[in-house]
Motif scaffolding. Structure first.
Motif, PDB file in Angstrom:
ATOM      1  N   GLN A   1       0.721  -1.107  -0.118  1.00  0.00           N
ATOM      2  CA  GLN A   1       0.144   0.061  -0.207  1.00  0.00           C
ATOM      3  C   GLN A   1       0.944   1.395  -0.036  1.00  0.00           C
ATOM      4  OE1 GLN A   1      -3.503  -0.152   2.788  1.00  0.00           O
ATOM      5  NE2 GLN A   1      -2.216  -2.502   3.529  1.00  0.00           N
ATOM      6  N   PRO A   2       1.416   1.470  -1.132  1.00  0.00           N
ATOM      7  CA  PRO A   2       2.619   2.838  -1.336  1.00  0.00           C
ATOM      8  C   PRO A   2       1.846   4.061  -0.524  1.00  0.00           C
ATOM      9  CG  PRO A   2       2.582   1.311  -3.244  1.00  0.00           C
ATOM     10  CD  PRO A   2       1.334   0.907  -2.365  1.00  0.00           C
ATOM     11  N   ASP A   3       0.402   4.127  -0.767  1.00  0.00           N
ATOM     12  CA  ASP A   3      -0.173   5.424  -0.354  1.00  0.00           C
ATOM     13  C   ASP A   3      -0.096   5.808   0.942  1.00  0.00           C
ATOM     14  OD1 ASP A   3      -0.840   5.859  -3.091  1.00  0.00           O
ATOM     15  OD2 ASP A   3      -3.117   4.921  -2.664  1.00  0.00           O
ATOM     16  N   ILE A   4       0.216   4.902   1.749  1.00  0.00           N
ATOM     17  CA  ILE A   4       0.383   4.950   3.226  1.00  0.00           C
ATOM     18  C   ILE A   4       1.918   5.176   3.898  1.00  0.00           C
ATOM     19  CG2 ILE A   4      -1.503   3.653   3.886  1.00  0.00           C
ATOM     20  CD1 ILE A   4       0.072   1.676   4.921  1.00  0.00           C
ATOM     21  N   ALA A   5       2.755   5.181   2.948  1.00  0.00           N
ATOM     22  CA  ALA A   5       4.167   5.353   2.858  1.00  0.00           C
ATOM     23  C   ALA A   5       4.462   6.533   3.942  1.00  0.00           C
ATOM     24  CB  ALA A   5       5.074   5.235   1.853  1.00  0.00           C
ATOM     25  N   THR A   6       4.173   7.735   3.286  1.00  0.00           N
ATOM     26  CA  THR A   6       4.561   9.114   3.959  1.00  0.00           C
ATOM     27  C   THR A   6       3.926   9.088   5.286  1.00  0.00           C
ATOM     28  OG1 THR A   6       4.660  10.134   1.867  1.00  0.00           O
ATOM     29  CG2 THR A   6       4.337  11.482   3.845  1.00  0.00           C
ATOM     30  N   PRO A   7       2.473   8.891   5.563  1.00  0.00           N
ATOM     31  CA  PRO A   7       2.018   8.866   6.898  1.00  0.00           C
ATOM     32  C   PRO A   7       2.733   8.043   7.903  1.00  0.00           C
ATOM     33  CG  PRO A   7       0.436   8.970   5.435  1.00  0.00           C
ATOM     34  CD  PRO A   7       1.475   8.792   4.905  1.00  0.00           C
ATOM     35  N   VAL A   8       3.206   6.804   7.581  1.00  0.00           N
ATOM     36  CA  VAL A   8       4.031   5.949   8.344  1.00  0.00           C
ATOM     37  C   VAL A   8       5.387   6.135   8.609  1.00  0.00           C
ATOM     38  CG1 VAL A   8       4.728   3.676   8.670  1.00  0.00           C
ATOM     39  CG2 VAL A   8       2.460   3.848   7.644  1.00  0.00           C
TER      40      VAL A   8
ATOM     41  N   LEU B   1       6.453   9.549   8.671  1.00  0.00           N
ATOM     42  CA  LEU B   1       6.207  10.515   9.596  1.00  0.00           C
ATOM     43  C   LEU B   1       6.137  10.231  11.029  1.00  0.00           C
ATOM     44  CD1 LEU B   1       4.690  13.036   7.267  1.00  0.00           C
ATOM     45  CD2 LEU B   1       6.888  13.379   8.422  1.00  0.00           C
ATOM     46  N   LEU B   2       5.146   9.299  11.402  1.00  0.00           N
ATOM     47  CA  LEU B   2       4.633   8.883  12.576  1.00  0.00           C
ATOM     48  C   LEU B   2       6.006   8.153  13.198  1.00  0.00           C
ATOM     49  CD1 LEU B   2       2.813   8.076  14.965  1.00  0.00           C
ATOM     50  CD2 LEU B   2       2.151   5.950  13.391  1.00  0.00           C
ATOM     51  N   GLY B   3       6.761   7.159  12.498  1.00  0.00           N
ATOM     52  CA  GLY B   3       7.847   6.597  12.856  1.00  0.00           C
ATOM     53  C   GLY B   3       8.965   7.728  13.348  1.00  0.00           C
TER      54      GLY B   3
ATOM     55  N   LEU C   1       9.168   1.430  12.055  1.00  0.00           N
ATOM     56  CA  LEU C   1       8.301   1.872  11.352  1.00  0.00           C
ATOM     57  C   LEU C   1       8.799   2.857  10.278  1.00  0.00           C
ATOM     58  CD1 LEU C   1       5.016   2.719  13.730  1.00  0.00           C
ATOM     59  CD2 LEU C   1       5.254   0.566  11.980  1.00  0.00           C
ATOM     60  N   PHE C   2       9.691   3.701  10.949  1.00  0.00           N
ATOM     61  CA  PHE C   2      10.286   4.625  10.116  1.00  0.00           C
ATOM     62  C   PHE C   2      11.230   4.118   9.056  1.00  0.00           C
ATOM     63  CE2 PHE C   2      14.209   7.704   9.750  1.00  0.00           C
ATOM     64  CZ  PHE C   2      13.345   8.417   8.833  1.00  0.00           C
ATOM     65  N   LEU C   3      12.077   3.284   9.453  1.00  0.00           N
ATOM     66  CA  LEU C   3      12.938   2.503   8.741  1.00  0.00           C
ATOM     67  C   LEU C   3      12.491   1.889   7.518  1.00  0.00           C
ATOM     68  CD1 LEU C   3      16.068   1.233  10.666  1.00  0.00           C
ATOM     69  CD2 LEU C   3      15.917   3.372   9.399  1.00  0.00           C
ATOM     70  N   GLY C   4      11.147   1.098   7.906  1.00  0.00           N
ATOM     71  CA  GLY C   4      10.497   0.176   7.111  1.00  0.00           C
ATOM     72  C   GLY C   4       9.841   0.936   5.863  1.00  0.00           C
ATOM     73  N   ALA C   5       9.186   2.113   6.468  1.00  0.00           N
ATOM     74  CA  ALA C   5       8.447   2.964   5.331  1.00  0.00           C
ATOM     75  C   ALA C   5       9.519   3.654   4.221  1.00  0.00           C
ATOM     76  CB  ALA C   5       7.500   3.695   6.065  1.00  0.00           C
ATOM     77  N   ILE C   6      10.280   4.358   4.920  1.00  0.00           N
ATOM     78  CA  ILE C   6      11.534   5.098   4.210  1.00  0.00           C
ATOM     79  C   ILE C   6      12.204   4.133   3.191  1.00  0.00           C
ATOM     80  CG2 ILE C   6      13.402   5.245   5.629  1.00  0.00           C
ATOM     81  CD1 ILE C   6      11.794   8.205   4.009  1.00  0.00           C
TER      82      ILE C   6
ATOM     83  N   ALA D   1      10.972  22.200   4.192  1.00  0.00           N
ATOM     84  CA  ALA D   1      11.567  22.700   3.031  1.00  0.00           C
ATOM     85  C   ALA D   1      10.931  21.704   1.873  1.00  0.00           C
ATOM     86  CB  ALA D   1      12.858  23.255   2.754  1.00  0.00           C
ATOM     87  N   SER D   2      11.554  20.247   2.198  1.00  0.00           N
ATOM     88  CA  SER D   2      11.207  19.486   1.084  1.00  0.00           C
ATOM     89  C   SER D   2       9.605  19.236   0.711  1.00  0.00           C
ATOM     90  CB  SER D   2      11.535  18.008   1.670  1.00  0.00           C
ATOM     91  OG  SER D   2      11.180  17.417   2.783  1.00  0.00           O
ATOM     92  N   PHE D   3       8.633  19.115   1.988  1.00  0.00           N
ATOM     93  CA  PHE D   3       7.236  19.293   1.962  1.00  0.00           C
ATOM     94  C   PHE D   3       6.808  20.538   0.985  1.00  0.00           C
ATOM     95  CE2 PHE D   3       7.207  16.054   5.217  1.00  0.00           C
ATOM     96  CZ  PHE D   3       6.593  14.840   4.558  1.00  0.00           C
ATOM     97  N   LEU D   4       7.338  21.604   1.014  1.00  0.00           N
ATOM     98  CA  LEU D   4       6.944  22.604   0.085  1.00  0.00           C
ATOM     99  C   LEU D   4       7.270  22.747  -1.096  1.00  0.00           C
ATOM    100  CD1 LEU D   4       7.767  25.342   2.857  1.00  0.00           C
ATOM    101  CD2 LEU D   4       5.494  24.501   2.321  1.00  0.00           C
ATOM    102  N   GLY D   5       8.306  21.465  -1.526  1.00  0.00           N
ATOM    103  CA  GLY D   5       8.638  21.413  -2.826  1.00  0.00           C
ATOM    104  C   GLY D   5      10.174  21.859  -3.405  1.00  0.00           C
ATOM    105  N   PHE D   6      10.616  22.453  -2.368  1.00  0.00           N
ATOM    106  CA  PHE D   6      12.089  22.718  -2.625  1.00  0.00           C
ATOM    107  C   PHE D   6      12.961  21.760  -3.017  1.00  0.00           C
ATOM    108  CE2 PHE D   6      10.395  26.417  -0.050  1.00  0.00           C
ATOM    109  CZ  PHE D   6      10.863  27.482  -0.764  1.00  0.00           C
ATOM    110  N   GLY D   7      14.074  21.945  -4.089  1.00  0.00           N
ATOM    111  CA  GLY D   7      14.739  20.951  -4.334  1.00  0.00           C
ATOM    112  C   GLY D   7      14.272  19.746  -4.849  1.00  0.00           C
ATOM    113  N   ASP D   8      13.222  19.791  -5.750  1.00  0.00           N
ATOM    114  CA  ASP D   8      12.326  18.770  -6.198  1.00  0.00           C
ATOM    115  C   ASP D   8      12.277  17.496  -5.297  1.00  0.00           C
ATOM    116  OD1 ASP D   8      12.478  19.829  -8.833  1.00  0.00           O
ATOM    117  OD2 ASP D   8      14.593  18.871  -9.235  1.00  0.00           O
ATOM    118  N   GLY D   9      11.840  17.992  -3.925  1.00  0.00           N
ATOM    119  CA  GLY D   9      11.439  17.071  -3.049  1.00  0.00           C
ATOM    120  C   GLY D   9      12.563  16.714  -1.962  1.00  0.00           C
ATOM    121  N   TRP D  10      13.677  17.197  -2.420  1.00  0.00           N
ATOM    122  CA  TRP D  10      15.147  16.892  -1.622  1.00  0.00           C
ATOM    123  C   TRP D  10      15.392  18.338  -0.381  1.00  0.00           C
ATOM    124  CZ3 TRP D  10      17.326  12.449  -0.868  1.00  0.00           C
ATOM    125  CH2 TRP D  10      17.225  11.547  -1.998  1.00  0.00           C
TER     126      TRP D  10
END
Length: 298
Positions: A108-115, A117-119, A150-155, A217-226
């Motif tokens: 379920q790739p759609d839940i990757a970011t929330p997971v 971030l939580l971790g 959780l963080f390691l697995g998702a990222i 900054a990455s969530f705001l789109g700077f550096g193409d997400g980096w």
């Protein structure tokens, strides 16, 4: 995650000449300062002084001297085995949580970011709660390990989908660096001093603030997400992160050595194991980011 305040408390207590309840009692007439009684020396209760009517017979004295000296397990002091066992337990929890998260998020790739971030934010918050807690809270330490998983697995599954092979490369680099830093520290090539600890602490705290700013900054789109890593200095900043995380391991090794030789309580094995695992996770994330940046710039 970019700084390990756990060892600050341990180092402070070691510098004060011992730990609460350890190394400050009169034992057999010897004022101990962080060391066990001499081999064969009988141990008396703290403050006990035999009076004229309580003089021991020669046989009683011989029996006391013939008794084997109490080891760390009997006195409740920390041993290297304690640290190794607790580190392996926590590392196993991180790996198990990472494996479960890898398969769940992979499906379920759609839940990757929330997971992740939580971790990440959850483990960061718990790391400071653990570090500044007055007691060793095993429950918080175990929960921290699960959240790190959780963080390691998702990222990791997210990076692997975009940059194939980057996870295995980061794992190998992390393990090799761990071994190399231990050998370098043990052989004396890598020095850990009071001054280097202070300098490292300042750099690490500054780097942690930088990581949080870069996340926004990455969530705001700077550096193409980096974020800031997407600029021309991205690789250099990543190398700095790898260097800080690597030296963190040397500081951890030195702190474990000081805690064991200083007669710290056995309960500190959980804190020391927690700190080592946190530094190892930090190093892996830095390598993961570095190799991903290198691969994206090809």
């Amino acid at each position: 995650m970019a700084v390990n305040p756990v060892f600050n408390r341990i180092d402070k207590e070691a510098a004060q000449g011992g730990y609460a309840g350890f190394g400050t009692q009169q034992q057999g007439g010897y004022a101990q300062q962080g060391y066990a009684p001499p081999q064969g020396q009988p141990t008396f209760p703290a403050g006990y002084q035999p009076g004229p009517s309580e003089s021991m017979s020669d046989q009683q004295l011989r029996d006391l001297y013939d008794q084997p000296p109490a080891g760390p397990a009997q006195t409740g002091r920390l041993t290297l085995d304690d640290v190794v066992v607790k580190t392996l337990v926590l590392f196993g929890l991180v790996l198990a949580s990472s494996a479960v998260t890898w398969f769940v998020v992979g499906a379920q790739p759609d839940i990757a970011t929330p997971v992740w971030l939580l971790g990440m934010l959850g483990s960061l918050g718990l790391s400071f709660a653990i570090a500044f807690s007055k007691k060793v809270n095993v429950g918080l330490i175990v929960s921290h390990a699960v959240l790190q998983g959780l963080f390691l697995g998702a990222i990791s599954v997210t990076f692997e989908a975009r940059y194939p092979g980057v996870v295995s490369t980061a794992v190998v680099a992390t393990l090799a660096t761990f071994v190399g830093m231990f050998i370098g520290w043990k052989a004396g090539f890598i020095k850990v001093t009071s001054k280097s600890r202070r300098i490292f602490g300042m750099f690490a705290m500054g780097y942690l603030v930088f990581l949080l700013v870069n996340l926004g900054a990455s969530f705001l789109g700077f550096g193409d997400g980096w974020g800031i890593y997407g600029g021309p200095l991205g690789i250099l900043i990543s190398l700095l992160g790898v260097g800080l995380a690597s030296y963190s391991l040397a500081v951890d090794f030195d702190s474990v050595d000081r805690a064991v030789s200083g007669g710290a309580p056995e309960k500190y094995s959980w804190l020391l194991g927690h700190g080592l695992v946190a530094s190892l996770v930090w190093l892996y994330i830095e390598f993961l980011r570095l190799f991903a940046i290198l691969q994206s710039s090809d």
